[in-house]
Design a protein around this motif. Sequence first.
Motif, PDB file in Angstrom:
ATOM      1  N   VAL A  16      44.337  42.319  28.001  1.00 31.43           N
ATOM      2  CA  VAL A  16      44.450  42.450  29.455  1.00 31.43           C
ATOM      3  C   VAL A  16      43.154  42.031  30.131  1.00 31.43           C
ATOM      4  CG1 VAL A  16      44.729  44.114  31.342  1.00 31.43           C
ATOM      5  CG2 VAL A  16      46.211  44.251  29.332  1.00 31.43           C
ATOM      6  N   ARG A  17      42.020  42.451  29.548  1.00 37.32           N
ATOM      7  CA  ARG A  17      40.729  42.095  30.140  1.00 37.32           C
ATOM      8  C   ARG A  17      40.526  40.580  30.143  1.00 37.32           C
ATOM      9  NH1 ARG A  17      35.464  44.760  27.573  1.00 37.32           N
ATOM     10  NH2 ARG A  17      36.525  46.602  28.384  1.00 37.32           N
ATOM     11  N   GLU A  18      40.824  39.940  29.020  1.00 35.19           N
ATOM     12  CA  GLU A  18      40.628  38.489  28.938  1.00 35.19           C
ATOM     13  C   GLU A  18      41.580  37.745  29.865  1.00 35.19           C
ATOM     14  OE1 GLU A  18      39.103  34.977  28.209  1.00 35.19           O
ATOM     15  OE2 GLU A  18      38.278  36.866  27.446  1.00 35.19           O
ATOM     16  N   ALA A  19      42.839  38.202  29.921  1.00 26.21           N
ATOM     17  CA  ALA A  19      43.801  37.556  30.817  1.00 26.21           C
ATOM     18  C   ALA A  19      43.370  37.691  32.272  1.00 26.21           C
ATOM     19  CB  ALA A  19      45.192  38.160  30.617  1.00 26.21           C
ATOM     20  N   THR A  20      42.872  38.872  32.651  1.00 21.91           N
ATOM     21  CA  THR A  20      42.407  39.069  34.031  1.00 21.91           C
ATOM     22  C   THR A  20      41.228  38.170  34.346  1.00 21.91           C
ATOM     23  OG1 THR A  20      43.122  41.383  33.911  1.00 21.91           O
ATOM     24  CG2 THR A  20      41.604  40.779  35.682  1.00 21.91           C
ATOM     25  N   THR A  21      40.299  38.065  33.411  1.00 24.02           N
ATOM     26  CA  THR A  21      39.138  37.187  33.611  1.00 24.02           C
ATOM     27  C   THR A  21      39.575  35.744  33.787  1.00 24.02           C
ATOM     28  OG1 THR A  21      37.769  38.669  32.282  1.00 24.02           O
ATOM     29  CG2 THR A  21      36.948  36.427  32.624  1.00 24.02           C
ATOM     30  N   ASN A  22      40.555  35.307  33.001  1.00 23.69           N
ATOM     31  CA  ASN A  22      41.031  33.926  33.108  1.00 23.69           C
ATOM     32  C   ASN A  22      41.693  33.666  34.448  1.00 23.69           C
ATOM     33  OD1 ASN A  22      40.088  33.237  30.605  1.00 23.69           O
ATOM     34  ND2 ASN A  22      42.054  33.453  29.564  1.00 23.69           N
ATOM     35  N   VAL A  23      42.426  34.650  34.958  1.00 23.46           N
ATOM     36  CA  VAL A  23      43.052  34.477  36.277  1.00 23.46           C
ATOM     37  C   VAL A  23      41.979  34.311  37.347  1.00 23.46           C
ATOM     38  CG1 VAL A  23      44.483  35.576  38.042  1.00 23.46           C
ATOM     39  CG2 VAL A  23      45.138  35.729  35.645  1.00 23.46           C
ATOM     40  N   LEU A  24      40.949  35.139  37.269  1.00 24.75           N
ATOM     41  CA  LEU A  24      39.899  35.088  38.294  1.00 24.75           C
ATOM     42  C   LEU A  24      39.068  33.823  38.205  1.00 24.75           C
ATOM     43  CD1 LEU A  24      38.645  38.784  38.192  1.00 24.75           C
ATOM     44  CD2 LEU A  24      39.977  37.704  39.998  1.00 24.75           C
TER      45      LEU A  24
END
Length: 401
Positions: free
Chosen positions: A316-324
Amino acid sequence: MNDWVERLGGPDGPGRYRRYALGSVAYFALFEVGLWALWVAQTDSSAATLTSVAVSAVLHALIQVVLGRAALRHYLGDGPLPARLIVLYTTATLALAALGCVLVATGRIGEDSLPPYLFWLVMLYAGPPALALSRGGGAALVAVVSVSITAGGAAVGLRGTQLALVVGAAVFLAPVMAVAFRASGWSVRLVEELAAARQTQTRLAVAEERLRFGRDLHDVLGRNLAVVALKSELAVQLVRRGRPEAEEQMREVQRIAQDSQREIRSVVRGYRTADLHTELAGARSVLEAAGITCRIEEGPAARLPSDIQAALGWAVREATTNVLRHAQGASRCNVSLRTAGPGAVLLVVENDGAPEAAEGPGTGLPGLRERLSALNGTLVTERRPGGVFHLTVRIPWEADA
């Protein structure tokens, strides 16, 4: 408005919205040509007379298209003031009005044909100059042209209802068209500014987190490193003098280094240990702060073992970072945690605004794959039609265990 535009055009919403606005200028010109075609069809006159009006009207509409597009670019700050086009368009408008008045004065068309002729001309002229010039300058020019056309109609004999029709166009419809054109330009600029503000907000969120982490590290290491440097220097001096206290100083340096190591671990523990519930809540918070709608389905999160929760929290953390950091103009992100039959748990993250490559440079997805492999988990990413990025994590888990 910004979300609506992005749903309309995808990641390129603001750019596509600008292209639609530029295209609408051609629609107004086409509308004008249609009105003139209707006027020619209903007017009883010679073919030469009607042809001269038709050719002049088409040229007027073409100039309107060119000026309207140039005016919009100038309003948005992407082009110079189209002064020559404004002069040409104004001249063509007055010439076309003069042609109609002359045709009435010479008896080539009936007096009843002139009011709609001037009505359309006054109404359709106002938009492009009002968009290109300042509000005061545009209003003044539109007023002068409208009064001139109305005076021309009165000079050739328009009276009563016929003259009132032209005056109504000058008083009511010309300002409406001027405001409509400026509102169109304002809406395009607003959408582009909102898109730029969203990108800035995303960058600021990432930068703020980096500053916080750097500040914490500085607070922990700054004093200890200063002490290490001083004691190391003292130990060197003692060794040169053959003093036995040098060994004690180096032991002190060793102790401080070990303490610093433990303190660093405590600082970064929040980064290295990912709690699933915390990460899901944090993802919603940071994405919504960046203007991205976030929908989360936790599913069986509370029943998962700690090691699986930690791995999914990292995902979840990595996916959120990629979105941002990598999604351009993202407006939505859906996070769904669910079971995949009795033997596995799935985490699905879907967002729009994906780059051309499903895994762009600078992502942490390779490291995430290594972390998941320890649990026999898999990670699949793909870029779907419409600029949608789809990330799926699958980890074996017996739901009834």
